[in-house]
Design an enzyme around this catalytic site. Structure first.
Site, short mmCIF file in Angstrom:
data_model
loop_
_atom_site.label_atom_id
_atom_site.label_comp_id
_atom_site.label_asym_id
_atom_site.label_seq_id
_atom_site.Cartn_x
_atom_site.Cartn_y
_atom_site.Cartn_z
N ASP A 188 -21.89 -10.15 20.00
CA ASP A 188 -20.83 -10.54 19.06
C ASP A 188 -19.64 -11.20 19.73
O ASP A 188 -18.98 -12.05 19.14
CB ASP A 188 -20.37 -9.32 18.24
CG ASP A 188 -19.52 -8.38 19.06
OD1 ASP A 188 -20.05 -7.80 20.03
OD2 ASP A 188 -18.33 -8.23 18.76
N TYR A 237 -16.33 -2.04 14.74
CA TYR A 237 -16.52 -2.78 13.48
C TYR A 237 -16.64 -1.80 12.33
O TYR A 237 -17.60 -1.80 11.58
CB TYR A 237 -17.74 -3.71 13.57
CG TYR A 237 -17.49 -4.85 14.53
CD1 TYR A 237 -16.64 -5.90 14.18
CD2 TYR A 237 -18.07 -4.87 15.80
CE1 TYR A 237 -16.38 -6.93 15.06
CE2 TYR A 237 -17.81 -5.91 16.69
CZ TYR A 237 -16.97 -6.94 16.31
OH TYR A 237 -16.71 -7.96 17.18
#
Length: 486
Positions: free
Chosen positions: A79, A231
């Site tokens: 990511d 996240y």
């Protein structure tokens, strides 16, 4: 006659030179930035790399991903600057790349192929995550708490590659809704060029969305420290249900998804759009039906989209958005550019819809035209590409002055070609992480977290909130770059 022609040619050349000068001065080379943005996704690839890989300092990695649960979960993207695959932001990245391609693909020219390749690298992985085991949706690979203690290349990973999943007993409506959105949006991208693949994407999107709707719950509650604080789903999961249903409605035109949208009730009125909060994106996406399709059933979403724009526009009486002295939208101190690129995408896209139908609206006393929105988006894009007080391009490899010490393991450590010996978990801190030298590998197209609220940027590897790039920052800028490059 010949002299007149020569004089005419001279004058035309002078005008072109002057215009060219203005263009170079006032407009960054958006086409170049667009091309570079797709190279960044190659730099973030996990798995076995293809023969046409252009980012040559990266090699294969994560080849045993999924083996702890006896499935193949290779592929996908890291990511950001770490070696973890978090599906929640990865799916959002995929949705934004797909949306950008659907809206602006015709403006991409030769980069359209690169856009499809970037999307497919993610969707191939997301399909594995959704279809490997019945009743299970895999949502990530790699223990983030262990990984974040290491500074090693993805090619050398020796940390545990724990797999994480959601199921009926451990729901994750947010990550499932976003995965469904990504697969549905991508199915539209491939509908004409690869109908068989498109059908598989759509069929899987329907299945994952059904799971998101039937088993309600936030994936943060199911997975805890495996996803939080990295996240965490701070905005809850209703926005992903709305977003996923909006994309499935666009892909299928099935009234079931429209009726489901209506059951969700009144939405939040956000002034942000990100991997976590999708309300504004869903409102703009659905408003397309009201603006372009003149469908009164979608009027509510058009009003919500315009209400969002009124919170963003600088001179609006309803604005809740700060701007730096240099003109950059400033939402949050950590990785602020992710909000700038995502909101710029919505400004450009809604402005484009308005332009097509010669629409305007008002924020109180402020009269808003399509160019009000598109002009603001362009100023944000130009700021990111170097038109700012310190003349720093926040896209790595673009322009003359860009971040040289980004917070990114692969970029900051020598490549396998230069340093074939393995660099262990702790091996990368000294001398690489703590070095003041520029990173040995230039991660072209990466957009970092960005400047602080005073338009300053220290270019310090350890300052991750400003110097770490991520897939979702760049993915959201692809659409506006394609729009302005035409």
């Amino acid at each position: 006659m010949a002299k007149a022609n020569i004089l005419l040619i001279f004058l035309c050349s002078l005008v072109l030179l002057l215009l060219g000068g203005v263009r170079v001065e006032g407009n960054p080379n958006y086409r170049d930035a667009l091309q570079k943005s797709f190279l960044f996704f190659q730099g973030q690839r996990s798995g076995k790399l293809p023969a046409n890989q252009k980012v040559s300092w990266r090699s294969k990695s994560g080849l045993s991903d999924g083996s702890l649960d006896h499935v193949d979960l290779t592929g996908g993207y890291y990511d950001a600057g770490d070696n973890v695959k978090f599906n929640f932001p990865m799916a959002f990245t995929t949705t934004m790349l797909s949306w950008g391609t659907l809206e602006y693909g015709k403006r991409m020219g030769p980069q359209l192929q690169e856009a499809r390749a970037a999307i497919r690298w993610a969707t191939d992985y997301l399909l594995k995550c959704a279809n490997s085991k019945p009743g299970k949706l895999y949502v990530g690979v790699g223990d983030p708490n262990v990984d974040h203690k290491c500074w090693e290349r993805p090619e050398d990973m020796d940390t545990v590659r724990t797999v994480y999943s959601v199921s009926s007993s451990n729901p994750g409506s947010d990550v499932a809704g976003e995965t469904a959105a990504a697969l549905a949006a991508a199915s539209l991208v491939f509908r004409r060029v690869d109908p068989k693949y498109s059908r598989l994407l759509l069929q899987t999107a329907r299945k994952v969305m059904a799971f998101a709707i039937q088993y309600r719950g936030a994936y943060s509650d199911s997975l805890g420290s495996a996803v939080c604080p990295f996240y965490c789903s701070y905005s809850g999961y209703k926005d992903e249900l709305l977003w996923g249903a909006a994309w499935l409605f666009r892909a299928t035109n099935d009234a079931y998804y429209y009726n489901f949208l209506k059951t969700l009730g009144a939405d939040d009125q956000p002034d942000i759009f990100s991997w976590d909060n999708k309300y504004a994106g869903a409102h703009v996406l659905l408003s397309r039906m009201a603006l372009l399709g003149k469908d009164k059933n979608f009027e509510q979403f058009k009003q919500e989209a315009e209400s969002f724009m009124c919170r963003i526009l600088r001179n609006s009486p309803y604005s809740t958005t700060q701007y730096t002295q240099g003109g950059l939208m400033y939402k949050l101190p950590e990785s602020n550019l992710q909000y700038v690129t995502s909101i710029s995408f919505l400004l450009t896209t809604y402005g484009k819809y308005m332009k097509a139908k010669k629409q305007t609206f008002n924020c109180g006393s402020l009269f808003v035209t399509p160019n009000s929105l598109i002009g603001l988006a362009k100023r944000q894009v130009d700021y990111i590409l170097g038109e700012n007080p310190i003349k720093m391009s926040y896209m790595v490899g673009f322009g003359r002055n860009f971040p040289k010490r980004i917070h990114h393991r692969g970029s900051s450590l020598p490549s396998l070609a230069k340093h074939p010996q393995s660099i262990g978990c702790d091996g990368g801190f000294q001398p690489y992480f703590y070095s003041s030298n520029p990173n040995p590998n230039v991660l072209v197209g990466a957009i970092v977290g960005g400047p602080n609220q005073n338009d300053g940027f220290p270019d310090d590897r350890s300052d991750y909130s400003h110097s770490e790039p991520s897939t979702y920052i760049t993915a959201a800028l692809v659409g506006p770059l394609a729009y302005f490059s035409h």
